[in-house]
Structure formats: structure tokens, C-alpha cells
Design a protein around this motif. Structure first.
Motif, short mmCIF file in Angstrom:
data_model
loop_
_atom_site.label_atom_id
_atom_site.label_comp_id
_atom_site.label_asym_id
_atom_site.label_seq_id
_atom_site.Cartn_x
_atom_site.Cartn_y
_atom_site.Cartn_z
N ARG B 362 -6.66 -5.15 -2.88
CA ARG B 362 -7.71 -6.18 -2.69
C ARG B 362 -7.41 -7.40 -3.56
NH1 ARG B 362 -12.05 -2.81 -0.91
NH2 ARG B 362 -11.19 -2.32 1.11
N PRO B 363 -6.90 -8.48 -2.97
CA PRO B 363 -6.62 -9.66 -3.79
C PRO B 363 -7.90 -10.36 -4.23
CG PRO B 363 -6.21 -10.14 -1.51
CD PRO B 363 -6.61 -8.70 -1.57
N SER B 364 -7.81 -11.03 -5.38
CA SER B 364 -8.99 -11.68 -5.93
C SER B 364 -9.32 -12.96 -5.17
CB SER B 364 -8.73 -12.01 -7.41
OG SER B 364 -9.38 -13.19 -7.75
N GLN B 365 -10.63 -13.22 -5.03
CA GLN B 365 -11.07 -14.41 -4.30
C GLN B 365 -10.95 -15.67 -5.17
OE1 GLN B 365 -12.32 -14.35 -0.96
NE2 GLN B 365 -11.52 -12.28 -0.96
N VAL B 366 -10.58 -15.47 -6.44
CA VAL B 366 -10.40 -16.61 -7.35
C VAL B 366 -9.38 -17.59 -6.78
CG1 VAL B 366 -9.58 -17.27 -9.64
CG2 VAL B 366 -11.04 -15.26 -9.37
N ARG B 367 -8.50 -17.05 -5.93
CA ARG B 367 -7.45 -17.90 -5.37
C ARG B 367 -8.01 -19.13 -4.65
NH1 ARG B 367 -2.44 -15.23 -4.38
NH2 ARG B 367 -2.30 -13.42 -5.73
N ALA B 399 -0.22 -24.15 -1.66
CA ALA B 399 -1.59 -23.73 -1.41
C ALA B 399 -1.62 -22.54 -0.45
CB ALA B 399 -2.39 -24.89 -0.82
N LEU B 400 -0.75 -22.60 0.57
CA LEU B 400 -0.70 -21.49 1.53
C LEU B 400 -0.21 -20.22 0.87
CD1 LEU B 400 0.60 -22.59 5.03
CD2 LEU B 400 -1.61 -21.69 4.37
N VAL B 401 0.80 -20.36 -0.03
CA VAL B 401 1.32 -19.18 -0.71
C VAL B 401 0.22 -18.54 -1.58
CG1 VAL B 401 2.94 -18.37 -2.48
CG2 VAL B 401 3.72 -19.91 -0.67
N VAL B 402 -0.53 -19.41 -2.26
CA VAL B 402 -1.61 -18.90 -3.12
C VAL B 402 -2.71 -18.26 -2.26
CG1 VAL B 402 -3.43 -19.57 -4.73
CG2 VAL B 402 -1.15 -20.57 -4.95
N LEU B 403 -3.04 -18.91 -1.17
CA LEU B 403 -4.13 -18.42 -0.31
C LEU B 403 -3.71 -17.25 0.56
CD1 LEU B 403 -6.36 -21.11 1.38
CD2 LEU B 403 -6.93 -19.39 -0.33
N ARG B 427 -2.93 -2.67 12.71
CA ARG B 427 -3.73 -3.76 12.15
C ARG B 427 -4.10 -3.44 10.71
NH1 ARG B 427 -6.45 -4.76 16.60
NH2 ARG B 427 -7.93 -3.06 16.30
N ALA B 428 -4.55 -2.22 10.51
CA ALA B 428 -4.95 -1.81 9.16
C ALA B 428 -3.77 -1.87 8.19
CB ALA B 428 -5.53 -0.41 9.19
N ASN B 429 -2.58 -1.47 8.66
CA ASN B 429 -1.42 -1.45 7.77
C ASN B 429 -0.91 -2.84 7.44
OD1 ASN B 429 -1.26 1.29 7.32
ND2 ASN B 429 -0.13 1.64 9.22
N VAL B 430 -1.03 -3.75 8.41
CA VAL B 430 -0.56 -5.11 8.19
C VAL B 430 -1.41 -5.80 7.11
CG1 VAL B 430 -0.56 -7.39 9.26
CG2 VAL B 430 0.61 -5.50 10.36
N VAL B 431 -2.70 -5.46 7.08
CA VAL B 431 -3.56 -6.12 6.10
C VAL B 431 -3.77 -5.25 4.87
CG1 VAL B 431 -4.73 -7.33 7.95
CG2 VAL B 431 -5.74 -5.26 7.05
N ARG B 432 -3.07 -4.11 4.82
CA ARG B 432 -3.30 -3.14 3.76
C ARG B 432 -2.86 -3.66 2.40
NH1 ARG B 432 -0.84 2.69 4.79
NH2 ARG B 432 -1.42 3.82 2.91
N TYR B 433 -1.69 -4.30 2.38
CA TYR B 433 -1.20 -4.91 1.14
C TYR B 433 -1.11 -6.41 1.39
CZ TYR B 433 0.23 -0.12 0.26
OH TYR B 433 0.24 1.23 0.11
N PRO B 434 -2.21 -7.11 1.24
CA PRO B 434 -2.22 -8.54 1.62
C PRO B 434 -1.15 -9.34 0.88
CG PRO B 434 -4.43 -7.76 1.18
CD PRO B 434 -3.51 -6.68 0.73
N LYS B 435 -0.93 -9.01 -0.41
CA LYS B 435 0.07 -9.78 -1.16
C LYS B 435 1.45 -9.55 -0.57
CE LYS B 435 -2.26 -9.46 -5.60
NZ LYS B 435 -2.12 -8.84 -6.91
N ARG B 436 1.73 -8.29 -0.27
CA ARG B 436 3.03 -7.97 0.27
C ARG B 436 3.22 -8.63 1.62
NH1 ARG B 436 4.42 -1.76 1.27
NH2 ARG B 436 3.98 -1.62 -0.94
#
Ligand SMILES: Nc1ncnc2c1ncn2[C@@H]1O[C@H](COP(=O)(O)OP(=O)(O)O)[C@@H](O)[C@H]1O
Ligand SMILES: [Mg+2]
Lengths: 263, 680
Positions: B362-367, B399-403, B427-436
Motif C-alpha cells: 500500500r503506497p502512501s498517499q503523501v505522494r 511527477a508521473l514516477v512519483v504518482l 487485475r489483482a496481481n497487477v495492482v498488488r505491488y503498485p511500486k513494482r
């Protein structure tokens, strides 16, 4: 059935309970050897076993006695070196990988020691997964029964990481039962749980057998867990050493002691 | 100690896991090296003769009347505007057709190999003609003379002339042998000091032009060409470096995640952070070194082959090798710094954690907060033309990389469609590691964004041809002479005259005076046979060839980025498949067929590529908008959607086809593995 296995069947008595003749899973002359030559390990040696429908069976035995190997073979997860396995009358050796997969999907359920829920799916989605994979609609009444039995109605939309170990394992039990399988296999289902959660999971399995007529086969180390079963099969060195019908805890403990003494 | 060593060994990433990451580094380095080689070779062809000191030529002397004095003929190489015909080595086939003799008219030859001709039987060939004819220094070449007979000349060496011309150089005696008497120009050889006295001795019989002075003027003019080329090369380098960095970073993040428990175990038994870090750092550096070397070798070979094929003279030098190696190491360090540090940060107690299927990130929304200044910066930057657009593009990209990690879950749900269990899991796996997933998509984002901008540029170019600067008057002549230059630059309203090639002069004026200058020039044209004013058609042709060159180059950069990006997608999918062996075994055990599992992995690959495509289109549109400002609103209907769509489809198809291999490997996992007691 091959002539050779017929021969063996008549030569050796089949361990079965005469009061139940409807068989969910049967093994004949089942052997599994890992490796070849002098280093070969005979994990199972010509095992004959019938698992009756609508009963709770436990498989026990010391470490390395072949419990996991037997479970793999009975569930169609691995192929035997010799002998045959039938689930619901269907000979597994005759099936290709896809047919075997469909058989597992439709007629076999699994409960694993480490839960093995799919982390990206919610509890409800995990439970439905075997049906989804088959493209099947659940039998409403059965589905409701299974969901109700898990007892986490308020957490069905949570991911596994948001559930406690006991809750996870109950979800896993529901997943195993949702297709109304011919047999559900549980491999040390309480191994990773505290005693309270473990007892709940055992009660769930017991209820599925008693109230819903399901067939459950459980591998366990724990005599107290095995005491919930209708029948306890004890393995040693890849062979069936004891076959106890509805033993009490004392009888199990005694059999375990004799097993380890003779081993 | 033995066991500890064994554990350290276990911690290693394993070549089988990281080799695709290494390949990404190697490819990035190779692209930069090859691209630089080809680009510089083409520059050598186009602008370099004007840029670098003309080897063996310091000036030119032209006879003021008739023939050159004999003494002058001894000073250098003859030149003429007449033609000779070269034959192939068999002396029969006119392979090269007519080849124009090199023009000495104030322009320099650059020696490529061998020597300038020294005797009447020697000739220096244009390097591309030499290449076509398969000739080098020391060979013989039959040449048809002006009276139709054929004489055999010895090739003394090869030279590069200016844009668009091919030619030969010979001594005055040699040239007269081929063309008869009448050679009136000589390119001087030897140092300025040596020739100065000799030229002085010739007195008024010749006119002398110092090429050095002219060279400075031409350098300034060529600098403009260099600016575009430099911009392209930096784009190539930055894009490849960024693409490679994210792929190698992902590789090490994934591998480090899989080795967390072992690292924690080491920490628990007393290994220091730096000891744990060292295991990974050493591996990262070795991988980087090997990959960089492979990349430099592959890039130099490919660049040389491609350059030669295009008829350029290509020679990789030490500087390029160093640049390639440094680039590879910088990419490796930048990419592995985070994961290598991260692995050592693991708490020793993590070794005791339960072995579970890997959880969801779960990435932080601070981004969101970080992005605001970047977007404002980009919006401000694009107010400044050109440079601002570049800065704006870079800021938008950052900005895109950060977001990315926050956007990925939303986009993943858009790009992976379908209701079945396979689509749902994918779908679940693609969004599973959002940073990756975000890191994986970066190179694809860059590629698609560039490709989109380029297609828009192509379409836009057609419509913008009229917007070409009005302040230029072009004169074409069969041969541009110094005379012409002098006369034209003396005309009122002409700010400067730039020779653009052997037969083109560009007169810079102020826009208001363009028409008057054109009229004046037209008045002078009868003095020079064949000379004419450039028309709008000439201008459009020149403009479109310049646009074609830029778009082709940018298109190539986009393609390279897409290649590295697709490699990154497959790398991530493959690593994820290895990492999720147990999960796949569970799926197989509870009833997923091999076919379904293969489809799952393939759909994940398409999902990751799809995220890149989606963000790339957004960035591309933003870039077009930034570069062309309000104009882009008019241009959007003109964007070649067909081309863009084909590129996107191609990316998805390649991702899908490439993923079949890791997918099939993943589907081979035994379902019994689900019951194994171990984590991996
Ligand atoms: N994949 C394998 N390869 C080789 N030997 C194995 C393998 N799996 C199990 N064995 C061996 O087979 C025997 C029975 O193992 P297993 O069925 O796992 O026993 P249990 O589950 O009762 O501990 C043991 O000696 C074990 O070492
Ligand atoms: Mg076991």
C-alpha cells in the motif's frame, strides 16, 4: 485395474471399515519411491486403503513415515510409482493433467497448514475461487451454509492479511468445502494455530462431516486433533501400522507410543 | 562459520534471477553506444568537415587568370568542378556512375585514411565511393578521362567531402592527366607557416583563402546542427539510462524481497548491516560490470555495422568505451542503491515471522503532496519556449514516477478488463505491488510518450511548414563560389551568408526585408550560370527532410525505450512467477488448469505493459501540449491515432507473446508444492 494390482488386492487384506461400504477414495498397492538405486527412498510401500464417504479420517505417524506422500497421491497432486488411486470411482492414473485438475477442482478440497489463501482476494472471493475457476454458480443453500459456518460474516470483504490465523483457516475450510467435494484433505490444519483457534477449525471439519455428510481426511501430529476423527490410520515406514475405529485420545496416544517404540 | 558462509551464499540473488535485469543494463548501454556512434558518424558526414581542422589542408589558392603557376601546382591537391567516372575493380562495370570531382572552392577535404595524393598517378577517393567500389589505399582504380580513354590510378587514401557530394582529389598533374589542362585551384597542404612563404612568393598570380578563418565561421554555423544532434544524443542517453535503471531496480527489489527472511536470519545471528549489504552490493557491481562490458562491445559492434551499412565512416574510440562503461555502472548503482540498502534494514525479528504468501503493498498517499510543486513547476516552465518544454517534460515525467504507485491501482483496473477468475486474479496481481508495477512501466511510459509526440510532430510538421522562418533567402547554384558569397553578403539587407552545401547558400535577413533581398538577389543571378532562388517547394522539402531526420531519430529512441521497457515487463513477470511459485501451486491444487495459469501470467504481462501504455499516452499528450502550447489543441485531431494505436497494440502483443515463456515455466510447478512446509 491392472492384473498385478488385483493379485495384490487378493493377497493382502484391504484396511476398511465394514460398516461403511460406500468408498470416497481408495488406494490399491500404492507405492512411491523417490530416487533410484541404493539411495532410493521408499516413502510408501504397497498401501491399501479405503476412505469411507461421510466420515472424518485422520492419518498419523512419525515424521518421515509417508503421511504427506500418501496425501499427495490420494489427492491427485502427485503420481504413484506403482498401484492405483480412485476418487469417487474415477481412476486417477488414467487422467491427463487437465482432467486431473478438473477432478481436483470439482471433487477434492484442500486445507493447508499455512492457510494458502490468495492474498489479493477477499475472504469471500477466496471461498468462491474454486467455483469461479470452474465457471460454476454456487448451490445457494450450500453456499450460505458454508459462509455461515466460517462465522466471519462481517469480515467477508477483508483480505487475508486483515484476518487472524484462525479466521484465515476457517476461510480455507470454507474454500475446501464450497464445491461440495467428494473428499476434503487437510494437511496439519491446526499446525499453525493456537489451541483455541485450532479447536474451532477442528469443530468446523467435524460439523461438515456430521451435519453435512462431507468426507474429510486429515493429516496430523496431534493426538488431540486426531481424537476428533472417526477413524485413525497410523503410518510407519511407508506402511499402515494401525487402523483404529473411533479411538479415544488414550488409544491414540498408546498407538503413537507403540508406533514410535517399534520404529 | 561454515554455516554462516553457507547462509551468505544463500542470500545471493542467483544469476538465473537477475540476468534479465543485467540484459536491460547491457541493452541500455549498447543503445547509447551504438546510437552515439551512428549519430556522430552521420554528423561527421554532415557537419564535421566544417567543424574539424581539415587534415592536410590549410588554405586554398585560385589562379587569378588561366593556369596556375607551376610553383603553385607543387603546393597541394588540385580540384575542379568537372567530373570523372570511376570504374569498379574489374574495370568494366560503372558501379558508382558519375562521381563529381571534389570541389576545392573554399571547402576542405578531411582525410579518413591513407595519404593525400602525391604523384600524377595517385588519386584520393571519397570514402563512400571507395566503400562502394571496395577500394582502399594502395589499390588501383580505372578512371575514364575526359577524352574517353581509361587510365589506371593508384588510390592514395580516402577523404570525406561535404554534404551530398562525392568526389576525388588528385595532384594538379594527376588532375590534368584526367581532365586535361585547366586546373585552376589548389588546396594547400602542410602547415600554414610552411605555405605562407610559398604563397607570398606567388604574389598576384593567385588569390589565397585562409581556410582556418573560414573554418571558425563555419563552426559557429555547424554549432546549430550540433545543438539538435546533442539534444538527440542526450535524449537517447537519458531515456536509456532511466529505462535501464528502473528495470535493474525492480530486479533487485524483487530478489531482495524474496531474500528478506534469510537476511533477517543473518542479522539475528549477528551479521552487521554492512555485511548483509555487502553480499548484495558485490553482486550488483559484478552484474553491472559484466553487463556494461557486454553492452559496450555489443553497442560498438552494432553501431559500426549499422554505420557502415549507411555508408558512414565509423570508428569507436576510447572515449565512447569509457562513456558506455560509466553509464552502465551509473545505471547499476542508481538502480540497486535502494534495494541493497533496504535489504540490510530488515529487522532481525522478521526471521521469526510466519511463512505466508507475500502480502499486498500500500503506497502512501503523501505522494500527492510531492507532485503538486512538480506540476506547478512544469506549468511555469512550459511558458519558456523550447528549453521550458524540455524542463516541463522532465518535471511531468518525475511527477508521473512519483504518482505512479498511487495511479497504478486505478489504471490497472482500467487496463485489465474482464470478469472471469483469470482476469480478476490478473487485475489483482497487477495492482498488488503498485511500486513494482509503476517501476516496471516507466520505460514503456517513456517509449510510448516519445512515440506519441513523434507521430504528432510528423503530422504537425506538414501543417507547420508555412511557419518556417521567413527571414531566409536561399540561393542554389551548380557550384557555390567564394565570389558568390562575397557578392551576396555585400547586398543591402543581408545580415550574413551561410554556405549550406556545395550548391546552396543561405542569406539571413530580417523578415521585413526578405522580399527586397530576394529581388536584389534575382538581379545578380544572371552573373552565375545555373544559379536560382530557392522556392517555397525547396524550403518545404528541406524542412521536411529536417523533420524526417529528427523524427526518425526520436522514433529510434522511442523504440529503444520500448524494447528495454518490454524487457522490464517480462523481467517483472518472470520474477513474480518465481516468487509466487507457492501461490501458483495452490491455484493448481484447488483447480486452476495449466492453460488458465498461462493465461493469468500473460494477462499480467499485458496489464503491466498496458499501464505503461496508458501513462505513456498521458505523458505524450502532455508533452505535445507543452511543446506546442495552444497549437496542440488544434493538432490533437491531427495526431496519427492509427500509428499510436498500432504502437500500443504492438507493445501489448509483444508483452503477451514474450510472457508465454515465463508463463509456461510457472505452469509447470507441481501442485503438491502447495503443501510443502517451506516458504519457497
Ligand atoms: N520430493 C522428495 N524427494 C525425495 N525424498 C522425499 C521427497 N518427499 C519425501 N521424501 C522422503 O519420503 C519419506 C516420506 O516423506 P513424507 O511423506 O514427507 O513423510 P511425513 O509427511 O510423514 O513426514 C521421507 O523419508 C522423505 O525424506
Ligand atoms: Mg509431512
Amino acid at each position: 485395474m491392472t492384473p498385478a494390482s488385483q493379485l495384490v488386492t487378493t493377497a493382502e487384506p484391504v484396511t476398511t471399515d465394514p460398516s461403511h461400504n460406500q468408498v470416497a477414495v481408495s488406494a490399491r498397492s500404492l507405492s512411491k519411491t523417490y530416487g533410484t538405486g541404493p539411495t532410493a527412498v521408499h516413502a510408501l510401500r504397497s498401501v491399501n486403503l479405503d476412505i469411507e464417504r461421510g466420515r472424518f479420517s485422520a492419518i498419523m505417524g512419525p515424521s518421515g513415515s509417508g503421511k504427506s506422500t500418501l496425501l499427495h497421491l490420494l489427492a491427485g497432486l502427485d503420481t504413484a510409482s506403482a498401484g492405483s488411486v480412485r476418487i469417487d470411482g474415477q481412476e486417477l492414473g488414467a487422467l491427463g493433467d487437465d482432467a486431473l485438475t478438473r477432478l481436483r477442482r470439482d471433487r477434492v478440497g484442500f486445507v493447508f497448514q499455512s492457510f494458502n489463501l490468495i492474498p489479493t482476494l477477499t475472504a469471500a472471493e477466496n471461498i468462491r475461487l474454486p467455483l469461479d475457476l470452474a465457471g460454476r454458480q454456487p448451490d445457494r443453500a450450500w453456499f450460505d451454509y458454508v459462509i455461515a459456518s466460517v462465522g466471519i460474516a462481517d469480515r467477508l470483504n477483508h483480505r487475508p492479511s486483515e484476518l487472524s490465523g484462525g479466521q484465515r483457516q476457517r476461510v480455507a475450510v470454507a474454500r475446501a468445502l464450497v464445491t461440495r467435494p467428494a473428499v476434503a484433505f487437510a494437511d496439519e490444519p491446526t499446525g499453525n494455530l493456537d489451541s483455541v483457534s485450532g479447536a474451532e477449525v477442528l469443530r468446523l471439519l467435524r460439523d461438515a462431516v456430521t451435519h453435512a455428510g462431507q468426507t474429510v481426511v486429515m493429516v496430523t501430529h496431534d493426538p488431540a486433533a486426531a481424537a476428533h476423527a472417526d477413524r485413525v490410520v497410523m503410518l510407519a515406514d511407508g506402511m499402515i501400522r494401525h487402523d483404529l475405529i473411533a479411538p479415544g485420545l488414550d488409544a491414540i496416544v498408546a498407538a503413537v507410543a507403540s508406533g514410535s517404540a517399534s520404529a | 562459520m561454515y554455516t554462516l558462509n553457507a547462509t551468505f551464499r544463500n542470500l545471493r540473488t542467483g544469476a538465473s534471477r537477475v540476468w534479465l535485469g543485467g540484459l536491460a543494463i547491457a541493452l541500455s548501454v549498447a543503445f547509447v553506444v551504438a546510437g552515439t556512434l551512428v549519430a556522430e558518424a552521420s554528423r561527421a558526414r554532415i557537419v564535421e568537415p566544417a567543424l574539424s581542422a581539415p587534415v592536410g589542408t590549410t588554405g586554398v589558392i585560385v589562379a587569378e587568370s588561366g593556369r596556375l603557376p607551376a610553383a603553385a601546382a607543387e603546393l597541394g591537391v588540385a580540384a575542379s568542378d568537372r567530373t570523372v567516372v570511376l570504374f569498379g575493380p574489374d574495370g568494366r562495370s560503372e558501379l558508382a556512375g558519375e562521381r563529381r570531382v571534389f570541389l576545392a572552392d573554399g571547402r576542405a577535404v578531411r582525410m579518413v585514411s591513407g595519404e593525400l595524393p602525391g604523384g600524377a598517378d595517385e588519386i584520393a577517393l571519397d570514402s563512400s565511393a571507395a566503400g562502394i567500389l571496395g577500394l582502399g589505399a594502395g589499390d588501383s582504380v580505372p578512371v575514364r578521362t575526359e577524352d574517353g580513354s581509361v587510365v589506371v590510378m593508384r588510390v592514395s587514401g580516402t577523404v570525406v567531402p561535404r554534404t551530398g557530394t562525392t568526389g576525388v582529389a588528385a595532384t594538379v598533374a594527376g588532375m590534368e592527366r584526367l581532365l586535361g589542362p585547366g586546373v585552376d585551384q589548389v588546396q594547400l597542404r602542410g602547415s600554414a607557416a610552411e605555405t605562407a612563404d610559398a604563397v607570398a612568393a606567388l604574389g598576384d598570380a593567385v588569390r589565397y583563402t585562409d581556410l582556418r578563418g573560414q573554418q571558425q565561421q563555419e563552426s559557429a554555423q555547424a554549432g546549430r546542427g550540433l545543438g539538435v544532434l546533442g539534444l538527440l544524443l542526450s535524449t537517447l542517453t537519458v531515456v536509456c539510462a532511466v529505462a535501464g535503471t528502473f528495470v535493474i531496480a525492480n530486479t533487485f527489489y524483487v530478489v531482495a524481497a524474496g531474500r528478506r527472511r534469510e537476511a533477517a536470519l543473518l542479522r539475528a545471528v549477528g551479521a552487521t548491516k554492512s555485511q548483509v549489504r555487502r553480499v548484495f552490493a558485490v553482486e550488483a557491481l559484478s552484474l553491472g560490470t559484466v553487463a556494461s562490458v557486454i553492452g559496450v562491445v555489443a553497442g560498438a559492434s552494432a553501431g559500426t555495422l549499422v554505420g557502415r551499412f549507411m555508408g558512414f565512416h565509423v570508428a569507436p574510440d576510447a572515449r565512447l568505451i569509457v562513456v558506455g562503461l560509466v553509464l552502465g555502472m551509473v545505471v547499476t548503482l542508481a538502480g540497486t542503491w535502494g534495494p541493497v540498502r533496504g535489504i540490510a534494514q530488515v529487522a532481525p525479528v522478521a526471521a521469526l515471522g510466519a511463512a505466508e504468501l507475500t502480502e499486498v503493498e500500500r503506497p502512501s498517499q503523501v505522494r500527492w503532496a510531492l507532485v503538486l510543486p512538480l506540476v506547478i513547476g512544469a506549468a511555469l516552465a512550459v511558458q519558456v519556449p523550447i528549453v521550458g518544454a524540455v524542463i516541463g517534460g522532465v518535471l511531468t515525467f518525475i511527477a508521473l514516477v512519483v504518482l505512479g504507485p498511487i495511479l497504478v491501482p486505478r489504471i490497472g483496473r482500467i487496463v485489465v478488463r474482464g470478469r472471469g477468475p483469470v482476469a480478476k486474479l490478473a487485475r489483482a496481481n497487477v495492482v498488488r505491488y503498485p511500486k513494482r508495477s509503476a517501476r516496471t512501466s516507466v520505460a514503456v511510459v517513456l517509449g510510448v510518450a516519445l512515440a506519441t509526440s513523434v507521430t504528432a510532430l510528423v503530422t504537425a510538421a506538414g501543417n507547420l511548414a508555412e511557419l518556417m522562418p521567413e527571414s531566409i533567402v536561399t540561393v542554389y547554384a551548380p557550384t557555390v563560389t567564394t565570389d558568390m558569397e562575397q557578392v551576396l553578403s555585400g547586398l543591402p539587407g543581408v545580415d550574413s551568408v551561410d554556405p549550406m552545401g556545395p550548391s546552396e547558400l543561405r542569406l539571413n535577413t530580417s523578415p521585413a526585408l526578405t522580399d527586397e533581398v530576394a529581388t536584389e538577389v534575382a538581379g545578380q543571378l544572371p552573373n552565375w550560370p545555373g544559379a536560382r532562388l530557392g522556392t517555397d517547394a525547396d524550403r518545404a522539402a528541406e524542412y521536411s527532410s529536417a523533420v524526417a531526420w529528427i523524427t526518425t531519430s526520436l522514433g529510434a529512441v522511442a523504440a529503444m525505450s520500448l524494447i528495454v521497457g518490454l524487457l522490464g515487463v517480462l523481467n517483472t513477470v518472470r520474477l513474480a512467477a518465481l516468487e509466487r511459485r507457492r501461490e501458483f501451486a495452490v491455484l493448481r491444487a484447488i483447480g486452476m488448469t495449466r492453460g488458465q495459469l498461462v493465461r493469468l501470467v500473460v494477462r499480467e504481462a499485458m496489464g503491466l505493459a498496458g499501464i505503461g501504455v496508458f501513462l505513456g499516452l498521458v505523458l505524450g499528450a502532455a508533452t505535445i501540449y507543452g511543446m506546442l502550447g495552444m497549437l496542440s489543441l488544434l493538432l490533437i485531431p491531427l495526431i496519427s491515432w492509427w500509428l499510436v494505436a498500432s504502437i500500443c497494440v504492438a507493445v501489448l502483443v509483444v508483452a503477451a507473446v514474450g510472457a508465454v515463456f515465463p508463463a509456461r515455466a510457472a505452469a509447470r510447478v507441481s501442485p503438491a508444492y502447495a503443501l510443502a512446509d517451506t516458504t519457497n
